[in-house]
Write a protein that holds these residues in place. Structure first.
Motif, PDB file in Angstrom:
ATOM      1  N   UNK A  97       9.681  10.860  -1.316  1.00 54.22           N
ATOM      2  CA  UNK A  97      10.885  10.835  -2.148  1.00 54.22           C
ATOM      3  C   UNK A  97      11.327   9.384  -2.325  1.00 54.22           C
ATOM      4  N   UNK A  98      11.944   9.080  -3.466  1.00 53.00           N
ATOM      5  CA  UNK A  98      12.480   7.742  -3.729  1.00 53.00           C
ATOM      6  C   UNK A  98      13.991   7.852  -3.874  1.00 53.00           C
ATOM      7  N   UNK A  99      14.709   7.147  -3.009  1.00 57.01           N
ATOM      8  CA  UNK A  99      16.158   7.043  -3.083  1.00 57.01           C
ATOM      9  C   UNK A  99      16.503   5.589  -3.360  1.00 57.01           C
ATOM     10  N   UNK A 100      17.194   5.322  -4.465  1.00 58.29           N
ATOM     11  CA  UNK A 100      17.485   3.947  -4.858  1.00 58.29           C
ATOM     12  C   UNK A 100      18.965   3.789  -5.150  1.00 58.29           C
ATOM     13  N   UNK A 101      19.581   2.783  -4.536  1.00 62.10           N
ATOM     14  CA  UNK A 101      20.944   2.431  -4.876  1.00 62.10           C
ATOM     15  C   UNK A 101      21.997   3.332  -4.265  1.00 62.10           C
ATOM     16  N   UNK A 102      22.971   3.738  -5.082  1.00 64.10           N
ATOM     17  CA  UNK A 102      24.151   4.467  -4.618  1.00 64.10           C
ATOM     18  C   UNK A 102      23.859   5.963  -4.467  1.00 64.10           C
ATOM     19  N   UNK A 103      23.091   6.297  -3.448  1.00 59.05           N
ATOM     20  CA  UNK A 103      22.688   7.685  -3.207  1.00 59.05           C
ATOM     21  C   UNK A 103      23.179   8.096  -1.820  1.00 59.05           C
ATOM     22  N   UNK A 104      23.785   9.277  -1.743  1.00 58.12           N
ATOM     23  CA  UNK A 104      24.252   9.827  -0.475  1.00 58.12           C
ATOM     24  C   UNK A 104      23.702  11.238  -0.315  1.00 58.12           C
ATOM     25  N   UNK A 105      22.977  11.462   0.770  1.00 54.52           N
ATOM     26  CA  UNK A 105      22.442  12.790   1.103  1.00 54.52           C
ATOM     27  C   UNK A 105      23.201  13.272   2.335  1.00 54.52           C
ATOM     28  N   UNK A 106      23.995  14.333   2.176  1.00 56.39           N
ATOM     29  CA  UNK A 106      24.928  14.772   3.218  1.00 56.39           C
ATOM     30  C   UNK A 106      24.246  15.632   4.277  1.00 56.39           C
ATOM     31  N   UNK A 107      25.042  16.055   5.261  1.00 59.18           N
ATOM     32  CA  UNK A 107      24.544  16.850   6.380  1.00 59.18           C
ATOM     33  C   UNK A 107      23.912  18.149   5.892  1.00 59.18           C
ATOM     34  N   UNK A 108      22.776  18.484   6.476  1.00 58.52           N
ATOM     35  CA  UNK A 108      22.108  19.738   6.166  1.00 58.52           C
ATOM     36  C   UNK A 108      21.449  19.810   4.810  1.00 58.52           C
ATOM     37  N   UNK A 109      21.538  18.746   4.018  1.00 56.96           N
ATOM     38  CA  UNK A 109      20.912  18.759   2.692  1.00 56.96           C
ATOM     39  C   UNK A 109      19.418  18.470   2.818  1.00 56.96           C
TER      40      UNK A 109
ATOM     41  N   UNK B 174       0.809  -1.222   0.000  1.00 57.17           N
ATOM     42  CA  UNK B 174       0.000   0.000   0.000  1.00 57.17           C
ATOM     43  C   UNK B 174       0.841   1.269   0.000  1.00 57.17           C
ATOM     44  N   UNK B 175       1.988   1.265   0.656  1.00 49.20           N
ATOM     45  CA  UNK B 175       2.788   2.473   0.768  1.00 49.20           C
ATOM     46  C   UNK B 175       3.949   2.492  -0.210  1.00 49.20           C
ATOM     47  N   UNK B 176       4.517   3.686  -0.398  1.00 49.20           N
ATOM     48  CA  UNK B 176       5.670   3.851  -1.270  1.00 49.20           C
ATOM     49  C   UNK B 176       6.933   3.776  -0.431  1.00 49.20           C
ATOM     50  N   UNK B 177       7.921   3.039  -0.898  1.00 47.74           N
ATOM     51  CA  UNK B 177       9.165   2.896  -0.173  1.00 47.74           C
ATOM     52  C   UNK B 177      10.082   4.076  -0.472  1.00 47.74           C
ATOM     53  N   UNK B 178      10.611   4.696   0.590  1.00 51.48           N
ATOM     54  CA  UNK B 178      11.529   5.809   0.404  1.00 51.48           C
ATOM     55  C   UNK B 178      12.941   5.315   0.109  1.00 51.48           C
ATOM     56  N   UNK B 179      13.412   4.342   0.858  1.00 49.39           N
ATOM     57  CA  UNK B 179      14.759   3.810   0.715  1.00 49.39           C
ATOM     58  C   UNK B 179      14.682   2.473  -0.010  1.00 49.39           C
ATOM     59  N   UNK B 180      15.339   2.372  -1.162  1.00 46.95           N
ATOM     60  CA  UNK B 180      15.308   1.147  -1.955  1.00 46.95           C
ATOM     61  C   UNK B 180      16.739   0.645  -2.116  1.00 46.95           C
ATOM     62  N   UNK B 181      17.146  -0.396  -1.382  1.00 44.66           N
ATOM     63  CA  UNK B 181      18.479  -0.973  -1.599  1.00 44.66           C
ATOM     64  C   UNK B 181      18.526  -1.734  -2.927  1.00 44.66           C
ATOM     65  N   UNK B 182      19.658  -1.664  -3.584  1.00 39.88           N
ATOM     66  CA  UNK B 182      19.872  -2.399  -4.833  1.00 39.88           C
ATOM     67  C   UNK B 182      21.168  -3.179  -4.702  1.00 39.88           C
ATOM     68  N   UNK B 183      21.042  -4.506  -4.549  1.00 41.64           N
ATOM     69  CA  UNK B 183      22.225  -5.322  -4.362  1.00 41.64           C
ATOM     70  C   UNK B 183      22.933  -4.959  -3.066  1.00 41.64           C
ATOM     71  N   UNK B 184      24.227  -4.624  -3.172  1.00 39.72           N
ATOM     72  CA  UNK B 184      25.000  -4.245  -1.993  1.00 39.72           C
ATOM     73  C   UNK B 184      24.899  -2.762  -1.671  1.00 39.72           C
ATOM     74  N   UNK B 185      24.199  -1.999  -2.495  1.00 39.23           N
ATOM     75  CA  UNK B 185      24.137  -0.549  -2.318  1.00 39.23           C
ATOM     76  C   UNK B 185      22.870  -0.156  -1.583  1.00 39.23           C
ATOM     77  N   UNK B 186      23.054   0.618  -0.493  1.00 40.42           N
ATOM     78  CA  UNK B 186      21.933   1.117   0.297  1.00 40.42           C
ATOM     79  C   UNK B 186      22.052   2.637   0.382  1.00 40.42           C
ATOM     80  N   UNK B 187      21.017   3.391   0.064  1.00 38.47           N
ATOM     81  CA  UNK B 187      21.093   4.854   0.171  1.00 38.47           C
ATOM     82  C   UNK B 187      21.465   5.300   1.583  1.00 38.47           C
ATOM     83  N   UNK B 188      22.293   6.339   1.657  1.00 35.01           N
ATOM     84  CA  UNK B 188      22.752   6.872   2.942  1.00 35.01           C
ATOM     85  C   UNK B 188      22.217   8.286   3.127  1.00 35.01           C
ATOM     86  N   UNK B 189      21.538   8.505   4.238  1.00 34.20           N
ATOM     87  CA  UNK B 189      20.959   9.809   4.546  1.00 34.20           C
ATOM     88  C   UNK B 189      21.508  10.269   5.888  1.00 34.20           C
ATOM     89  N   UNK B 190      22.075  11.471   5.932  1.00 28.79           N
ATOM     90  CA  UNK B 190      22.619  12.003   7.179  1.00 28.79           C
ATOM     91  C   UNK B 190      21.503  12.235   8.195  1.00 28.79           C
TER      92      UNK B 190
END
Length: 249
Positions: free
Chosen positions: A75-87, A50-66
């Motif tokens: 928002x959809x974050x999939x795979x090799x995504x990095x969101x840094x501090x204060x972003x 029913x819900x939308x997934x925000x964090x989508x791991x792909x293989x060994x890659x997991x999105x990183x959020x500060x």
């Protein structure tokens, strides 16, 4: 004559009643078979779609959020995504790092409905990952693919940056601009158009306003962040306890 007409009518009535009875039997059989096929197996995992997934791991890659980064609920974050501090990544954005890395730097913001992804490789020979460095503002509805944006830049709304494009520091790209593959926007310049062309050099005062805009949007994201409770619903139990004790909420 009357006898033949009556016989014909009786045959039609009998045929209609037989077809209706056969249709009823077949519908009941179909409903029974459907009920048998739709019923889930006892050993099957029950997923909630029913819900939308925000964090989508792909293989060994997991999105990183500060910890202090704001990412909107849809928002959809999939795979090799990095969101840094204060972003901050605002509503409706899609950051798809299934082929290469995507980085959103310190105090940068990606506004509503932006799409960011990266290719396996760049035809220009430049890095194929998408890099957004610090104090960068990405306007709403923009499309970024395998590009590099250096610190303190503004990308206007509905802009498109193609593979291998480079926006150097202290630059502004006006709304609706299209940067072709491999195009470089030099530092301290204003570009606009499709394809993007040089308009004029930025003044010193204009370059000072670029990081201020990013900081202002960062302050605004903190208000949204305080209203978003991602971890639990324990606050509901606290409110019930306060009501039972007669404490004003």
């Amino acid at each position: 004559m009357a006898t033949s007409i009556a016989a014909r009518i009786s045959r039609k009535a009998a045929a209609f009643s037989f077809s209706a009875h056969r249709h009823l039997i077949s519908s009941r059989c179909f409903a029974t078979e459907s009920a048998k096929t739709i019923s889930p197996l006892s050993d099957r995992v029950k997923w909630d779609y029913r819900g939308q997934r925000k964090i989508i791991p792909l293989g060994q890659w997991v999105p990183k959020v500060a910890v202090d980064a704001y990412v909107a609920p849809n928002v959809v974050l999939a795979g090799q995504v990095t969101v840094s501090d204060g972003a901050s990544v605002w509503n409706g954005c899609v950051l798809r790092g299934d082929l290469n890395k995507i980085t959103v730097g310190f105090c940068s913001n990606v506004q509503e409905r932006c799409v960011i992804h990266a290719a396996w490789s760049s035809p220009t020979g430049l890095p194929a990952e998408t890099s957004i460095e610090r104090f960068v503002t990405i306007g709403a509805y923009s499309l970024l693919r395998s590009c590099t944006i250096e610190p303190e830049c503004i990308i206007g709304q509905h802009s498109i940056l193609m593979e291998g494009s480079l926006v150097e520091t202290h630059s502004i790209l006006e709304a609706g601009s299209v940067v072709p593959p491999g195009r470089r926007i030099p530092t301290g310049e204003l570009w606009a158009g499709n394809p993007a062309r040089f308009v004029r050099a930025l003044t010193h005062e204009e370059t000072l306003e670029i990081p201020k805009l990013a900081v202002a949007i960062n302050d605004l994201s903190k208000e949204h962040f305080s209203e978003f409770l991602p971890y639990s619903t324990v606050y509901l139990e606290v409110e019930k306890l306060k009501k039972s004790l007669g404490i004003n909420i």
